[in-house]
Design a protein around this motif. Structure first.
Motif, PDB file in Angstrom:
ATOM      1  N   SER A  41       0.867  -1.179   0.000  1.00  0.00           N
ATOM      2  CA  SER A  41       0.000   0.000   0.000  1.00  0.00           C
ATOM      3  C   SER A  41       0.901   1.225   0.000  1.00  0.00           C
ATOM      4  CB  SER A  41      -0.929  -0.022   1.228  1.00  0.00           C
ATOM      5  OG  SER A  41      -1.919   0.989   1.136  1.00  0.00           O
ATOM      6  N   SER A  42       0.313   2.405   0.095  1.00  0.00           N
ATOM      7  CA  SER A  42       1.113   3.624   0.175  1.00  0.00           C
ATOM      8  C   SER A  42       1.925   3.615   1.458  1.00  0.00           C
ATOM      9  CB  SER A  42       0.200   4.856   0.163  1.00  0.00           C
ATOM     10  OG  SER A  42      -0.538   4.925   1.381  1.00  0.00           O
ATOM     11  N   VAL A  43       3.012   4.365   1.483  1.00  0.00           N
ATOM     12  CA  VAL A  43       3.868   4.352   2.668  1.00  0.00           C
ATOM     13  C   VAL A  43       3.128   4.905   3.886  1.00  0.00           C
ATOM     14  CG1 VAL A  43       4.961   6.621   2.297  1.00  0.00           C
ATOM     15  CG2 VAL A  43       6.221   4.796   3.475  1.00  0.00           C
ATOM     16  N   ASP A  44       2.187   5.825   3.692  1.00  0.00           N
ATOM     17  CA  ASP A  44       1.412   6.330   4.828  1.00  0.00           C
ATOM     18  C   ASP A  44       0.523   5.232   5.413  1.00  0.00           C
ATOM     19  OD1 ASP A  44       2.579   8.778   4.559  1.00  0.00           O
ATOM     20  OD2 ASP A  44       0.822   9.816   3.765  1.00  0.00           O
ATOM     21  N   ASN A  45      -0.109   4.450   4.553  1.00  0.00           N
ATOM     22  CA  ASN A  45      -0.898   3.315   5.043  1.00  0.00           C
ATOM     23  C   ASN A  45      -0.005   2.300   5.747  1.00  0.00           C
ATOM     24  OD1 ASN A  45      -3.445   4.138   4.254  1.00  0.00           O
ATOM     25  ND2 ASN A  45      -3.393   3.066   2.293  1.00  0.00           N
ATOM     26  N   VAL A  46       1.185   2.086   5.198  1.00  0.00           N
ATOM     27  CA  VAL A  46       2.129   1.143   5.807  1.00  0.00           C
ATOM     28  C   VAL A  46       2.475   1.585   7.230  1.00  0.00           C
ATOM     29  CG1 VAL A  46       4.498   0.257   5.694  1.00  0.00           C
ATOM     30  CG2 VAL A  46       3.076   0.304   3.631  1.00  0.00           C
ATOM     31  N   CYS A  47       2.741   2.874   7.422  1.00  0.00           N
ATOM     32  CA  CYS A  47       3.058   3.386   8.756  1.00  0.00           C
ATOM     33  C   CYS A  47       1.912   3.115   9.728  1.00  0.00           C
ATOM     34  CB  CYS A  47       3.338   4.889   8.702  1.00  0.00           C
ATOM     35  SG  CYS A  47       4.848   5.335   7.810  1.00  0.00           S
ATOM     36  N   GLN A  48       0.701   3.407   9.292  1.00  0.00           N
ATOM     37  CA  GLN A  48      -0.461   3.152  10.144  1.00  0.00           C
ATOM     38  C   GLN A  48      -0.585   1.676  10.483  1.00  0.00           C
ATOM     39  OE1 GLN A  48      -4.149   5.443   9.034  1.00  0.00           O
ATOM     40  NE2 GLN A  48      -2.911   5.972   7.251  1.00  0.00           N
ATOM     41  N   ASN A  49      -0.369   0.834   9.494  1.00  0.00           N
ATOM     42  CA  ASN A  49      -0.479  -0.606   9.705  1.00  0.00           C
ATOM     43  C   ASN A  49       0.540  -1.105  10.721  1.00  0.00           C
ATOM     44  OD1 ASN A  49      -2.434  -0.484   7.746  1.00  0.00           O
ATOM     45  ND2 ASN A  49      -1.210  -1.441   6.144  1.00  0.00           N
ATOM     46  N   VAL A  50       1.766  -0.599  10.639  1.00  0.00           N
ATOM     47  CA  VAL A  50       2.811  -1.011  11.571  1.00  0.00           C
ATOM     48  C   VAL A  50       2.427  -0.642  12.993  1.00  0.00           C
ATOM     49  CG1 VAL A  50       5.175  -0.540  12.335  1.00  0.00           C
ATOM     50  CG2 VAL A  50       4.706  -1.002   9.919  1.00  0.00           C
ATOM     51  N   PHE A  51       1.932   0.569  13.196  1.00  0.00           N
ATOM     52  CA  PHE A  51       1.521   0.976  14.535  1.00  0.00           C
ATOM     53  C   PHE A  51       0.411   0.071  15.071  1.00  0.00           C
ATOM     54  CE2 PHE A  51       3.363   5.267  13.596  1.00  0.00           C
ATOM     55  CZ  PHE A  51       4.237   5.305  14.675  1.00  0.00           C
ATOM     56  N   LYS A  52      -0.504  -0.312  14.206  1.00  0.00           N
ATOM     57  CA  LYS A  52      -1.592  -1.194  14.638  1.00  0.00           C
ATOM     58  C   LYS A  52      -1.044  -2.554  15.050  1.00  0.00           C
ATOM     59  CE  LYS A  52      -5.770  -2.561  15.398  1.00  0.00           C
ATOM     60  NZ  LYS A  52      -6.488  -2.077  16.592  1.00  0.00           N
ATOM     61  N   VAL A  53      -0.130  -3.094  14.269  1.00  0.00           N
ATOM     62  CA  VAL A  53       0.442  -4.399  14.582  1.00  0.00           C
ATOM     63  C   VAL A  53       1.232  -4.344  15.884  1.00  0.00           C
ATOM     64  CG1 VAL A  53       2.054  -6.190  13.806  1.00  0.00           C
ATOM     65  CG2 VAL A  53       0.492  -5.112  12.167  1.00  0.00           C
ATOM     66  N   LEU A  54       2.007  -3.292  16.079  1.00  0.00           N
ATOM     67  CA  LEU A  54       2.777  -3.154  17.314  1.00  0.00           C
ATOM     68  C   LEU A  54       1.843  -3.017  18.517  1.00  0.00           C
ATOM     69  CD1 LEU A  54       5.692  -0.772  16.235  1.00  0.00           C
ATOM     70  CD2 LEU A  54       5.727  -3.265  16.480  1.00  0.00           C
ATOM     71  N   ALA A  55       0.702  -2.363  18.327  1.00  0.00           N
ATOM     72  CA  ALA A  55      -0.271  -2.251  19.417  1.00  0.00           C
ATOM     73  C   ALA A  55      -0.853  -3.619  19.757  1.00  0.00           C
ATOM     74  CB  ALA A  55      -1.380  -1.285  19.026  1.00  0.00           C
ATOM     75  N   VAL A  56      -1.164  -4.411  18.725  1.00  0.00           N
ATOM     76  CA  VAL A  56      -1.677  -5.766  18.943  1.00  0.00           C
ATOM     77  C   VAL A  56      -0.634  -6.603  19.677  1.00  0.00           C
ATOM     78  CG1 VAL A  56      -2.326  -7.915  17.775  1.00  0.00           C
ATOM     79  CG2 VAL A  56      -3.275  -5.732  16.999  1.00  0.00           C
ATOM     80  N   GLY A  57       0.634  -6.423  19.323  1.00  0.00           N
ATOM     81  CA  GLY A  57       1.713  -7.162  19.966  1.00  0.00           C
ATOM     82  C   GLY A  57       2.180  -6.559  21.274  1.00  0.00           C
ATOM     83  N   GLU A  58       1.511  -5.488  21.717  1.00  0.00           N
ATOM     84  CA  GLU A  58       1.836  -4.793  22.969  1.00  0.00           C
ATOM     85  C   GLU A  58       3.288  -4.332  22.999  1.00  0.00           C
ATOM     86  OE1 GLU A  58       0.683  -7.501  26.088  1.00  0.00           O
ATOM     87  OE2 GLU A  58      -1.445  -6.988  25.872  1.00  0.00           O
ATOM     88  N   ARG A  59       3.740  -3.787  21.854  1.00  0.00           N
ATOM     89  CA  ARG A  59       5.118  -3.290  21.749  1.00  0.00           C
ATOM     90  C   ARG A  59       5.123  -1.897  21.113  1.00  0.00           C
ATOM     91  NH1 ARG A  59       8.352  -7.899  21.931  1.00  0.00           N
ATOM     92  NH2 ARG A  59      10.205  -6.578  21.816  1.00  0.00           N
ATOM     93  N   GLY A  60       4.211  -1.077  21.573  1.00  0.00           N
ATOM     94  CA  GLY A  60       4.059   0.258  20.999  1.00  0.00           C
ATOM     95  C   GLY A  60       5.232   1.178  21.222  1.00  0.00           C
ATOM     96  N   GLN A  61       6.182   0.790  22.075  1.00  0.00           N
ATOM     97  CA  GLN A  61       7.342   1.644  22.343  1.00  0.00           C
ATOM     98  C   GLN A  61       8.411   1.543  21.261  1.00  0.00           C
ATOM     99  OE1 GLN A  61       6.728  -1.214  23.761  1.00  0.00           O
ATOM    100  NE2 GLN A  61       8.616  -2.394  24.087  1.00  0.00           N
ATOM    101  N   ILE A  62       8.297   0.580  20.364  1.00  0.00           N
ATOM    102  CA  ILE A  62       9.293   0.427  19.299  1.00  0.00           C
ATOM    103  C   ILE A  62       9.166   1.594  18.325  1.00  0.00           C
ATOM    104  CG2 ILE A  62      10.005  -1.007  17.340  1.00  0.00           C
ATOM    105  CD1 ILE A  62       9.038  -3.438  18.939  1.00  0.00           C
ATOM    106  N   PRO A  63      10.262   2.298  18.031  1.00  0.00           N
ATOM    107  CA  PRO A  63      10.171   3.441  17.120  1.00  0.00           C
ATOM    108  C   PRO A  63       9.900   3.012  15.682  1.00  0.00           C
ATOM    109  CG  PRO A  63      12.456   3.033  17.746  1.00  0.00           C
ATOM    110  CD  PRO A  63      11.619   2.127  18.592  1.00  0.00           C
ATOM    111  N   VAL A  64       9.070   3.811  15.007  1.00  0.00           N
ATOM    112  CA  VAL A  64       8.674   3.537  13.622  1.00  0.00           C
ATOM    113  C   VAL A  64       9.093   4.728  12.765  1.00  0.00           C
ATOM    114  CG1 VAL A  64       6.755   3.028  12.063  1.00  0.00           C
ATOM    115  CG2 VAL A  64       6.721   2.165  14.430  1.00  0.00           C
ATOM    116  N   PHE A  65       9.700   4.441  11.607  1.00  0.00           N
ATOM    117  CA  PHE A  65      10.239   5.478  10.743  1.00  0.00           C
ATOM    118  C   PHE A  65       9.615   5.385   9.353  1.00  0.00           C
ATOM    119  CE2 PHE A  65      13.355   4.409  13.947  1.00  0.00           C
ATOM    120  CZ  PHE A  65      13.851   5.646  14.363  1.00  0.00           C
ATOM    121  N   ARG A  66       9.210   6.519   8.809  1.00  0.00           N
ATOM    122  CA  ARG A  66       8.626   6.573   7.467  1.00  0.00           C
ATOM    123  C   ARG A  66       9.748   6.636   6.441  1.00  0.00           C
ATOM    124  NH1 ARG A  66       6.838  10.089   3.399  1.00  0.00           N
ATOM    125  NH2 ARG A  66       4.689   9.758   2.689  1.00  0.00           N
ATOM    126  N   GLY A  67       9.663   5.774   5.424  1.00  0.00           N
ATOM    127  CA  GLY A  67      10.708   5.705   4.409  1.00  0.00           C
ATOM    128  C   GLY A  67      10.211   6.029   3.017  1.00  0.00           C
TER     129      GLY A  67
END
Length: 323
Positions: A41-67
């Motif tokens: 998907s678009s990189v903006d959708n990808v960023c949102q998706n990663v945050f959702k997955v990290l929330a499901v995995g209870e690891r929201g503290q992991i930094p996420v970077f847009r590329g």
């Protein structure tokens, strides 16, 4: 056992989501960052998706970077597809992660990747689950980047000339052939590839998929939801597409690369040889060729997986959705 430091570069679609959860659940593994790239998907959708997955995995503290939002050459206009729905997660989530712009790191993914590896020389393992654009830019920005990596795992490419986006090329490589070429020419660190055919030829059963996504956990319910309307997780739809060539079965493509990374025992057989990505031709552009006879005169070889211990892979997938 020492802790493995992991940077995951992803175009987070449904199989990426499963693969990220495998990494989060693995013992003695610390995901230090997730970098995002266009692709499923678009990189903006990808960023949102990663945050959702990290929330499901209870690891929201992991930094996420847009590329990277597109390939090294050209645009994404004619190549973005909806293999996993237009949003990358099956078009079933009413709200993915509305706060993503507030939480995304200000630093660009490529800069962050180079910095993290330089700060931890020979300690960081990089797992690439999407088009290799961020990695190609990283080596152009800092030629010492690959040499500072501990190892590189890639989900992408092919070894038999069978494609899933074009007749002869696999999706991740076809989305940015120049980037794939650069990475496989200039990354001289230990490199491991889980190809399209490797995943397809080591499929798990649909009965296992039903059991996997029927666990009474947040993560399992999440995976069941995002696969519920996706043709790529439909036994009936795939019987007319992938199954014709590889036989029936459930395949979580990106999980094959992450599984090998966190548990080397998952890989049963592999071949080691030089490879090159084809950049020419109407049908072969993006195809990866294995040089088993030494005609390329390359000094660097990569490890291409051919067979896995499916029981070990299955255990990792089950563990990833236990919580």
């Amino acid at each position: 056992m020492s802790e493995k430091l992991l940077v995951i570069d992803t175009d987070c679609g449904i199989d990426d989501a499963q693969a990220i959860l495998v990494a989060l659940a693995a013992p003695n593994v610390r995901v230090v960052a997730v970098t995002c790239v266009f692709g499923n998907s678009s990189v903006d959708n990808v960023c949102q998706n990663v945050f959702k997955v990290l929330a499901v995995g209870e690891r929201g503290q992991i930094p996420v970077f847009r590329g990277s939002a597109g390939p090294l050459l050209g645009t994404t206009t004619d190549i973005l597809c909806d293999h996993f729905g237009s949003d990358g997660l099956g078009d079933v989530l009413e709200e993915r992660y509305p706060q993503w712009e507030e939480k995304i790191q200000a630093e660009h993914a490529v800069t962050a990747m180079v910095r993290l590896v330089a700060e931890n020389p020979k300690q960081v393992t990089l797992v690439a689950l999407g088009p290799l654009t961020n990695l190609a830019l990283a080596v152009k920005m800092d030629p010492s980047f690959p040499g500072n990596l501990k190892e590189l795992y890639i989900m992408g490419g092919n070894m038999e000339g069978a494609g899933n986006l074009t007749p002869c090329s696999e999706f991740n490589f076809a989305m940015d052939p120049e980037a794939a070429y650069v990475v496989l020419e200039e990354f001289l660190c230990p490199t491991y590839l889980a190809t399209w055919e490797y995943a397809c030829r080591n499929a798990l059963s649909w009965e296992f998929f039903e059991e996997l996504t029927s666990q009474d956990t947040v993560a399992s319910r999440f995976m069941k939801t995002i696969t519920s309307r996706c043709w790529a997780y439909s036994r009936e739809a795939l019987s007319k597409k992938r199954d014709v060539h590889f036989g029936p079965g459930f395949v979580s493509f990106d999980s094959y690369a992450v599984a090998a990374c966190v548990d080397a025992g998952v890989v049963a057989e592999s071949v080691r040889c030089p490879v090159r990505v084809e950049l020419q031709g109407a049908m072969c552009r993006g195809m990866m060729a294995l040089d088993r006879v030494g005609s390329l005169n390359k000094q660097h070889s990569v490890t291409v997986f051919t067979k896995c211990h499916k029981d070990r892979l299955a255990r990792l997938l089950v563990e990833s959705l236990r919580h």
